[in-house]
Design a protein around this motif. Structure first.
Motif, PDB file in Angstrom:
ATOM      1  N   SER A  19     -14.318   2.332  13.488  1.00  0.00           N
ATOM      2  CA  SER A  19     -13.440   3.188  13.509  1.00  0.00           C
ATOM      3  C   SER A  19     -13.471   4.532  11.798  1.00  0.00           C
ATOM      4  N   VAL A  20     -13.094   4.016  11.288  1.00  0.00           N
ATOM      5  CA  VAL A  20     -13.400   4.330   9.623  1.00  0.00           C
ATOM      6  C   VAL A  20     -14.449   5.236   9.268  1.00  0.00           C
ATOM      7  N   ALA A  21     -15.342   4.592  10.321  1.00  0.00           N
ATOM      8  CA  ALA A  21     -17.159   5.333   9.790  1.00  0.00           C
ATOM      9  C   ALA A  21     -16.838   6.233   9.987  1.00  0.00           C
ATOM     10  N   ALA A  22     -16.882   6.667  11.764  1.00  0.00           N
ATOM     11  CA  ALA A  22     -16.464   7.962  11.816  1.00  0.00           C
ATOM     12  C   ALA A  22     -15.384   8.701  11.885  1.00  0.00           C
ATOM     13  N   HIS A  23     -14.560   8.426  11.252  1.00  0.00           N
ATOM     14  CA  HIS A  23     -13.228   9.629  10.254  1.00  0.00           C
ATOM     15  C   HIS A  23     -15.065  10.037   9.278  1.00  0.00           C
ATOM     16  N   LEU A  56       0.947  -1.349  -0.274  1.00  0.00           N
ATOM     17  CA  LEU A  56       0.116   0.054   0.172  1.00  0.00           C
ATOM     18  C   LEU A  56       1.113   0.943  -0.397  1.00  0.00           C
ATOM     19  N   ALA A  57       0.888   1.871  -0.786  1.00  0.00           N
ATOM     20  CA  ALA A  57       0.782   3.118  -0.792  1.00  0.00           C
ATOM     21  C   ALA A  57       0.652   4.454   0.659  1.00  0.00           C
ATOM     22  N   PRO A  58       1.520   5.275   0.932  1.00  0.00           N
ATOM     23  CA  PRO A  58       1.446   5.757   2.582  1.00  0.00           C
ATOM     24  C   PRO A  58       0.441   6.779   2.475  1.00  0.00           C
ATOM     25  N   VAL A  59      -0.040   6.690   3.258  1.00  0.00           N
ATOM     26  CA  VAL A  59      -0.673   8.434   3.564  1.00  0.00           C
ATOM     27  C   VAL A  59      -0.293   9.262   5.278  1.00  0.00           C
ATOM     28  N   ALA A  60      -0.588  10.304   4.632  1.00  0.00           N
ATOM     29  CA  ALA A  60       0.062  11.537   4.760  1.00  0.00           C
ATOM     30  C   ALA A  60      -0.777  11.555   6.477  1.00  0.00           C
ATOM     31  N   GLY A  61       0.294  11.368   7.384  1.00  0.00           N
ATOM     32  CA  GLY A  61      -0.863  12.237   8.892  1.00  0.00           C
ATOM     33  C   GLY A  61      -0.785  11.075   9.840  1.00  0.00           C
ATOM     34  N   ASP A 111     -18.578   1.002   1.550  1.00  0.00           N
ATOM     35  CA  ASP A 111     -19.910   2.134   2.064  1.00  0.00           C
ATOM     36  C   ASP A 111     -18.649   2.930   2.908  1.00  0.00           C
ATOM     37  N   VAL A 112     -17.354   2.207   3.595  1.00  0.00           N
ATOM     38  CA  VAL A 112     -16.242   3.677   4.370  1.00  0.00           C
ATOM     39  C   VAL A 112     -15.944   3.848   3.604  1.00  0.00           C
ATOM     40  N   GLY A 113     -15.248   2.665   2.921  1.00  0.00           N
ATOM     41  CA  GLY A 113     -14.059   2.870   2.521  1.00  0.00           C
ATOM     42  C   GLY A 113     -13.381   0.850   2.622  1.00  0.00           C
ATOM     43  N   ASP A 114     -12.014   1.257   1.452  1.00  0.00           N
ATOM     44  CA  ASP A 114     -12.120  -0.510   1.861  1.00  0.00           C
ATOM     45  C   ASP A 114     -11.559  -0.782   2.548  1.00  0.00           C
ATOM     46  N   ASN A 172      -7.305   4.465   5.017  1.00  0.00           N
ATOM     47  CA  ASN A 172      -8.001   5.227   4.476  1.00  0.00           C
ATOM     48  C   ASN A 172      -8.489   6.681   5.082  1.00  0.00           C
ATOM     49  N   GLY A 173      -6.722   7.073   5.419  1.00  0.00           N
ATOM     50  CA  GLY A 173      -6.147   8.235   5.603  1.00  0.00           C
ATOM     51  C   GLY A 173      -6.625   8.838   7.735  1.00  0.00           C
ATOM     52  N   CYS A 174      -7.307   7.886   8.265  1.00  0.00           N
ATOM     53  CA  CYS A 174      -7.968   7.928   9.379  1.00  0.00           C
ATOM     54  C   CYS A 174      -6.491   7.583   9.866  1.00  0.00           C
TER      55      CYS A 174
END
Length: 272
Positions: free
Chosen positions: A85-89, A10-15, A33-36, A117-119
């Motif tokens: 957790s991803v959904a809340a984001h 996977l590619a990096p996600v900033a932060g 529905d909230v991301g992979d 998912n950048g969370c």
């Protein structure tokens, strides 16, 4: 989107904190529905459900969505692979996410799913209980969502998976939250007992939890007694029925659970 791989690549996600690689199993990447989300192929129940429906959101998820607001502090207890957790984001801007997951393999997938998912989130790999110690984890075959905690006490005890445990007040000292989700397969009362300091520091806190009489019974707790303990800690109890939220007495809550069969459950909303 539905790839079977042994290495995510996977590619990096900033932060976001860089997670460790997923290994030792085969994982499937599923579109939701909230991301992979990456999930172990050992899981038959939850993985098939996500693959067929593309979501885990139910009445509990909709209630969490309605309760969140920009920059809310969200605590996900029993985060598993991180759907909520991803959904809340995704649900509202700037939500501060804290996720608790004791199983090391699920926690690795949780971190990976937050990453892709950048969370940005705090992740605590421990079991939330009422006192500090260690517990054993028992996982249902083919259903990674059914992971239960048992006390790791007594001389001569042997166990395959022992994890640290402690009250949320110790795991997250000085913290306060606006919205909390608790889904720990019958251990919800212990979690509540260990977060009284958090509750006191959190005006307006809303707690959503799964209430399953059979799982409580398996832990030696009568469901009516459990409701009494919840109310005794100063919580007002409401139940979720569809998209409606309403107050209910203990008799009605237990009757609705019983009408759903031996494993009948309800989602409850607790407020101070």
């Amino acid at each position: 989107m539905k790839n079977l791989l042994r290495s995510p690549g996977l590619a990096p996600v900033a932060g976001t904190p860089v997670p460790e690689a997923l290994s030792g199993d085969v994982f499937e990447r599923l579109a939701t529905d909230v991301g992979d989300l990456w999930i172990s192929t050992q899981d038959i129940v939850m993985r098939r459900y996500i693959r067929s429906r593309g979501t885990l959101e139910n009445e509990l998820g909709r209630a969490i969505r309605a309760a969140l607001f920009p920059r809310a502090r969200f605590l996900d207890v029993g985060a598993n692979v991180g759907y909520f957790s991803v959904a809340a984001h995704r649900y509202s801007s700037g939500v501060d996410v804290t996720a608790i997951e004791p199983h090391p393999e699920y926690c690795a997938a949780l971190r990976m799913n937050l990453w892709i998912n950048g969370c940005t989130a705090r992740v605590i790999s421990a079991a939330a209980t009422s006192r500090r110690g260690a517990v054993t984890l028992v996982v249902a075959a083919n259903n990674l969502g059914d992971t239960r905690v048992e006390d790791a006490e007594g001389a001569g005890l042997r166990a395959e998976l022992v994890v640290p445990s402690g009250p949320l007040d110790e795991l997250l000292p000085g913290s306060a939250f606006d919205v909390v989700k608790i889904d720990v397969q019958g251990g919800e009362i212990d979690v509540l007992a260990g977060m009284q300091g958090i509750a006191a520091r959190s005006p307006g806190i809303v707690v959503f939890l799964e209430f399953t009489p059979l799982m409580l019974h398996d832990r030696g707790l009568d469901a009516r007694e459990a409701l009494s303990l919840i109310r005794g800690q100063g919580w007002a109890v409401a139940l979720l029925l569809g998209d409606a939220v309403r107050r209910a007495d203990d008799d009605e809550i237990l009757q609705i659970c019983a009408s759903a069969g031996a494993e009948g459950s309800l989602a409850l909303r607790l407020t101070r």
